[in-house]
Design a protein around this motif. Structure first.
Motif, PDB file in Angstrom:
ATOM      1  N   PRO A  75       0.912  -1.188   0.334  1.00 20.78           N
ATOM      2  CA  PRO A  75       0.003  -0.104  -0.101  1.00 20.78           C
ATOM      3  C   PRO A  75       0.310   1.481  -0.345  1.00 20.78           C
ATOM      4  CG  PRO A  75      -0.986  -1.637   1.281  1.00 20.78           C
ATOM      5  CD  PRO A  75       0.598  -2.015   1.191  1.00 20.78           C
ATOM      6  N   LEU A  76       2.226   1.667   0.524  1.00 18.13           N
ATOM      7  CA  LEU A  76       3.270   2.546   1.309  1.00 18.13           C
ATOM      8  C   LEU A  76       3.302   2.822  -0.585  1.00 18.13           C
ATOM      9  CD1 LEU A  76       5.002   1.395   4.531  1.00 18.13           C
ATOM     10  CD2 LEU A  76       2.830   2.572   4.087  1.00 18.13           C
ATOM     11  N   LEU A  77       3.745   1.497  -1.336  1.00 17.18           N
ATOM     12  CA  LEU A  77       4.478   2.327  -3.021  1.00 17.18           C
ATOM     13  C   LEU A  77       3.642   2.289  -3.386  1.00 17.18           C
ATOM     14  CD1 LEU A  77       6.796  -1.405  -3.095  1.00 17.18           C
ATOM     15  CD2 LEU A  77       7.496   1.068  -2.471  1.00 17.18           C
ATOM     16  N   GLY A  78       2.132   1.592  -3.168  1.00 16.25           N
ATOM     17  CA  GLY A  78       0.983   2.452  -4.044  1.00 16.25           C
ATOM     18  C   GLY A  78       0.923   3.888  -3.970  1.00 16.25           C
ATOM     19  N   SER A 330     -10.887  -2.124  -8.452  1.00 12.35           N
ATOM     20  CA  SER A 330     -10.945  -0.678  -9.416  1.00 12.35           C
ATOM     21  C   SER A 330     -11.750   0.107  -9.508  1.00 12.35           C
ATOM     22  CB  SER A 330     -10.531  -0.813 -10.920  1.00 12.35           C
ATOM     23  OG  SER A 330     -11.663  -1.698 -11.088  1.00 12.35           O
ATOM     24  N   ARG A 331     -12.967  -0.640  -9.221  1.00  8.86           N
ATOM     25  CA  ARG A 331     -14.521   0.183  -9.719  1.00  8.86           C
ATOM     26  C   ARG A 331     -14.647   1.216  -8.365  1.00  8.86           C
ATOM     27  NH1 ARG A 331     -17.743  -1.896 -13.431  1.00  8.86           N
ATOM     28  NH2 ARG A 331     -16.496  -3.628 -14.549  1.00  8.86           N
ATOM     29  N   LEU A 332     -13.976   0.395  -7.093  1.00 14.23           N
ATOM     30  CA  LEU A 332     -14.417   1.040  -5.320  1.00 14.23           C
ATOM     31  C   LEU A 332     -13.864   2.201  -5.692  1.00 14.23           C
ATOM     32  CD1 LEU A 332     -15.672  -1.957  -3.694  1.00 14.23           C
ATOM     33  CD2 LEU A 332     -17.211   0.313  -4.407  1.00 14.23           C
ATOM     34  N   ALA A 333     -11.989   2.396  -6.348  1.00  9.82           N
ATOM     35  CA  ALA A 333     -11.904   3.060  -5.382  1.00  9.82           C
ATOM     36  C   ALA A 333     -11.409   4.662  -6.326  1.00  9.82           C
ATOM     37  CB  ALA A 333      -9.961   2.211  -5.081  1.00  9.82           C
ATOM     38  N   PRO A 334     -11.243   5.384  -6.213  1.00  5.96           N
ATOM     39  CA  PRO A 334     -11.082   6.787  -7.054  1.00  5.96           C
ATOM     40  C   PRO A 334      -9.663   6.696  -7.774  1.00  5.96           C
ATOM     41  CG  PRO A 334     -12.145   7.163  -4.908  1.00  5.96           C
ATOM     42  CD  PRO A 334     -11.486   6.216  -4.651  1.00  5.96           C
ATOM     43  N   ALA A 335      -9.850   7.360  -8.658  1.00  2.64           N
ATOM     44  CA  ALA A 335      -8.336   7.258  -9.505  1.00  2.64           C
ATOM     45  C   ALA A 335      -7.584   7.538  -9.145  1.00  2.64           C
ATOM     46  CB  ALA A 335      -8.737   7.858 -10.812  1.00  2.64           C
ATOM     47  N   GLU A 336      -7.231   8.531  -7.783  1.00  2.00           N
ATOM     48  CA  GLU A 336      -6.189   9.453  -7.174  1.00  2.00           C
ATOM     49  C   GLU A 336      -5.814   8.622  -6.318  1.00  2.00           C
ATOM     50  OE1 GLU A 336      -9.255  12.939  -8.428  1.00  2.00           O
ATOM     51  OE2 GLU A 336      -9.717  10.501  -7.564  1.00  2.00           O
ATOM     52  N   VAL A 337      -6.857   7.479  -5.671  1.00  2.00           N
ATOM     53  CA  VAL A 337      -5.880   6.868  -4.916  1.00  2.00           C
ATOM     54  C   VAL A 337      -5.761   5.515  -6.066  1.00  2.00           C
ATOM     55  CG1 VAL A 337      -6.184   8.440  -3.042  1.00  2.00           C
ATOM     56  CG2 VAL A 337      -8.351   6.648  -3.646  1.00  2.00           C
ATOM     57  N   ARG A 338      -6.087   5.028  -6.706  1.00  2.00           N
ATOM     58  CA  ARG A 338      -6.101   3.754  -6.654  1.00  2.00           C
ATOM     59  C   ARG A 338      -5.014   3.176  -6.374  1.00  2.00           C
ATOM     60  NH1 ARG A 338      -7.858   4.150 -12.615  1.00  2.00           N
ATOM     61  NH2 ARG A 338      -9.962   4.381 -11.734  1.00  2.00           N
ATOM     62  N   GLY A 339      -4.127   3.598  -7.250  1.00  2.00           N
ATOM     63  CA  GLY A 339      -2.681   2.784  -6.811  1.00  2.00           C
ATOM     64  C   GLY A 339      -1.989   1.751  -5.299  1.00  2.00           C
ATOM     65  N   GLU A 340      -2.694   2.342  -4.188  1.00  2.00           N
ATOM     66  CA  GLU A 340      -3.663   3.083  -2.961  1.00  2.00           C
ATOM     67  C   GLU A 340      -4.180   1.529  -1.899  1.00  2.00           C
ATOM     68  OE1 GLU A 340      -3.670   4.181   1.932  1.00  2.00           O
ATOM     69  OE2 GLU A 340      -3.291   5.518  -0.049  1.00  2.00           O
ATOM     70  N   GLY A 343      -1.908  -1.608  -4.070  1.00  2.00           N
ATOM     71  CA  GLY A 343      -1.497  -2.130  -2.904  1.00  2.00           C
ATOM     72  C   GLY A 343      -2.049  -2.673  -1.780  1.00  2.00           C
ATOM     73  N   LEU A 344      -3.394  -2.618  -1.529  1.00  2.00           N
ATOM     74  CA  LEU A 344      -3.681  -3.329  -0.535  1.00  2.00           C
ATOM     75  C   LEU A 344      -4.467  -4.367  -0.131  1.00  2.00           C
ATOM     76  CD1 LEU A 344      -5.839   0.033   1.664  1.00  2.00           C
ATOM     77  CD2 LEU A 344      -3.746  -1.460   2.643  1.00  2.00           C
ATOM     78  N   HIS A 345      -5.125  -4.603  -2.410  1.00  2.00           N
ATOM     79  CA  HIS A 345      -5.804  -5.923  -2.853  1.00  2.00           C
ATOM     80  C   HIS A 345      -4.095  -6.905  -2.537  1.00  2.00           C
ATOM     81  CE1 HIS A 345      -6.645  -8.014  -6.554  1.00  2.00           C
ATOM     82  NE2 HIS A 345      -7.714  -8.970  -5.463  1.00  2.00           N
ATOM     83  N   GLY A 346      -3.067  -6.105  -3.139  1.00  2.00           N
ATOM     84  CA  GLY A 346      -1.988  -7.167  -3.290  1.00  2.00           C
ATOM     85  C   GLY A 346      -1.682  -7.811  -1.760  1.00  2.00           C
ATOM     86  N   SER A 347      -1.533  -6.691  -0.895  1.00  2.00           N
ATOM     87  CA  SER A 347      -1.014  -7.118   0.642  1.00  2.00           C
ATOM     88  C   SER A 347      -1.612  -7.994   1.280  1.00  2.00           C
ATOM     89  CB  SER A 347      -1.323  -6.063   1.556  1.00  2.00           C
ATOM     90  OG  SER A 347      -0.072  -5.150   1.129  1.00  2.00           O
ATOM     91  N   ALA A 348      -3.916  -7.819   0.479  1.00  2.00           N
ATOM     92  CA  ALA A 348      -4.557  -8.996   1.210  1.00  2.00           C
ATOM     93  C   ALA A 348      -5.156  -9.699   0.755  1.00  2.00           C
ATOM     94  CB  ALA A 348      -5.950  -8.284   1.220  1.00  2.00           C
TER      95      ALA A 348
END
Length: 417
Positions: A75-78, A330-340, A343-348
């Motif tokens: 999430p931090l890198l995202g 990808s649908r639930l996260a705004p574009a401005e924070v999609r990377g984070e 990253g949370l999805h990858g961590s999960a």
């Protein structure tokens, strides 16, 4: 309707998705770049066992260190990608990967353990970046086949990477394989840097980013999707260990590769079917089905071919479940924070695998191999039941009609004048 027409209908979503500018090259780079990343676990395990004369527990600790680091760093890198762009993050993580893989073969175990944690926290974020870029390249109505293709490419990478690492360790040495894997990861980062896929869609905000508070996008529904992602990979991690245990108990350990390959092929077929259908399936339904189909796998019998058959229903749900969860994020996260968010999805996903494998192992040691499937599958079902109220609340809200008011005589007169 002729079979030819049905086939054309099935592959049409994929043709449409692959025609999107940049998506084909992104998926090609993704499948090649993920191969060395999927080989890291096996390579480090052999290094600890063969070069450092360590135990399986010691090798497991190194793997756990990388996993925990990746879960924290993802999430931090995202977030850094969201704020600074993709290329600075690729340069940072590529440099970190180069330092780790060139020094790790010569490190003593007490130094390798913390180095693995740091390397995990600064691991090349290929999985999350590719999924973020897919959301930027594909409109919402074309993301399902795009994420299905991505999920199938992950399966291909996991089919090739670990097997290739084992072959290299056997033919050369574990230490040399570490250098080769590191070179592959750095090359993957360089390829992604050169490709520089977009992280924002054409219609999404660019330039100075609007700061979006977490309370606005880290909603109960998004948390539910992340919980389902963890549950799904917990089931998959447990299944991996339980398959080995069942075959070992029956004296057919030599068939492990064939059984796991059958499982992976079923996942590829399921992923293709998921991307071809016209109706979206919720991550909740897919995770519940995956967990339920996993519980009875151990009843398939002691023979390897019976285990292959028993794994097909659960295997066919692997790729669709991961693809559906990535699509939902990808649908639930705004574009401005999609990377984070990615990253949370990858961590999960990482945490699920990290929990599922040792949990299944502990259960198998205490009982029998069958219970590895039962317990991890049951836990998956429990998670889906826990997040079910969130889904039901969302559906009730979506089904509630907007209040309508009848204009008063004064309003009508005012409007007329």
């Amino acid at each position: 309707m002729s079979p030819e027409v049905r086939t054309n209908m099935n592959i049409k979503p994929y043709r449409t998705a692959l025609a999107l500018p940049g998506l084909r090259s992104l998926l090609l780079v993704a499948v090649l770049a993920r191969i060395p990343l999927t080989a890291t676990g096996v390579t480090l395990t052999f290094h600890v066992l063969l070069d450092l004369d360590g135990t399986y527990a010691a090798a497991g600790l190194v793997g756990a260190a990388i996993t925990v680091g990746a879960a924290i760093g993802g999430p931090l890198l995202g977030r850094l990608v969201d704020r600074r762009g993709l290329r600075p993050v690729l340069m940072l993580t590529g440099l970190a990967e180069a330092v780790f893989w060139t020094t790790a073969p010569s490190l003593a175990y007490p130094l390798l353990l913390p180095a693995a944690f740091v390397a995990g926290s600064l691991a090349l974020p290929i999985f999350s970046v590719v999924r973020q870029s897919i959301a930027a390249l594909a409109p919402e109505d074309q993301r399902r086949p795009a994420y299905a293709l991505d999920s199938m490419s992950v399966e291909l990478s996991f089919m090739i990477g670990p097997a290739l690492a084992v072959a290299l360790v056997t033919a050369i040495s574990a230490q040399t394989t570490m250098y080769l894997v590191g070179a592959g990861i750095v090359a993957a980062g360089a390829a992604l840097w050169l490709l520089n896929p977009p992280i924002r869609g054409a219609a999404e905000p660019v330039g100075p980013r609007r700061r979006v508070p977490r309370r606005e996008w880290l909603t109960p529904r998004l948390l539910a999707v992340l919980a389902l992602s963890t549950a799904a990979t917990l089931v998959l991690g447990g299944t991996d260990v339980a398959v080995v245990a069942v075959l070992r108990a029956s004296g057919e350990i030599g068939w492990t590769g064939v059984v796991l390959a059958c499982w992976a092929v079923a996942s590829l077929v399921g992923g293709f079917a998921y991307g071809a259908v016209h109706r979206s399936l919720s991550p909740l339904a897919l995770t519940a089905a995956l967990a339920l189909c996993t519980i009875p796998v151990g009843l398939g019998g002691a023979h390897w071919w019976l285990l292959c058959l028993a794994l097909i229903p659960a295997g066919a749900l692997c790729a669709p479940t991961i693809a559906a969860s990535a699509d939902a994020v990808s649908r639930l996260a705004p574009a401005e924070v999609r990377g984070e968010a990615m990253g949370l999805h990858g961590s999960a996903v990482t945490v699920g695998i990290a929990i599922g494998a040792p949990l299944a192992g502990a259960v198998i040691d205490a009982r029998t191999p069958l219970w590895g499937f039962v317990v991890t599958g049951a836990l998956g079902v429990l998670v889906t039941l826990a997040v079910l109220p969130v889904e039901l609340r969302r559906r009730r809200t979506a089904d509630t009609p907007l209040p309508t008011t009848t204009p008063t005589e004064h309003e009508l007169t005012t409007t007329t004048h």
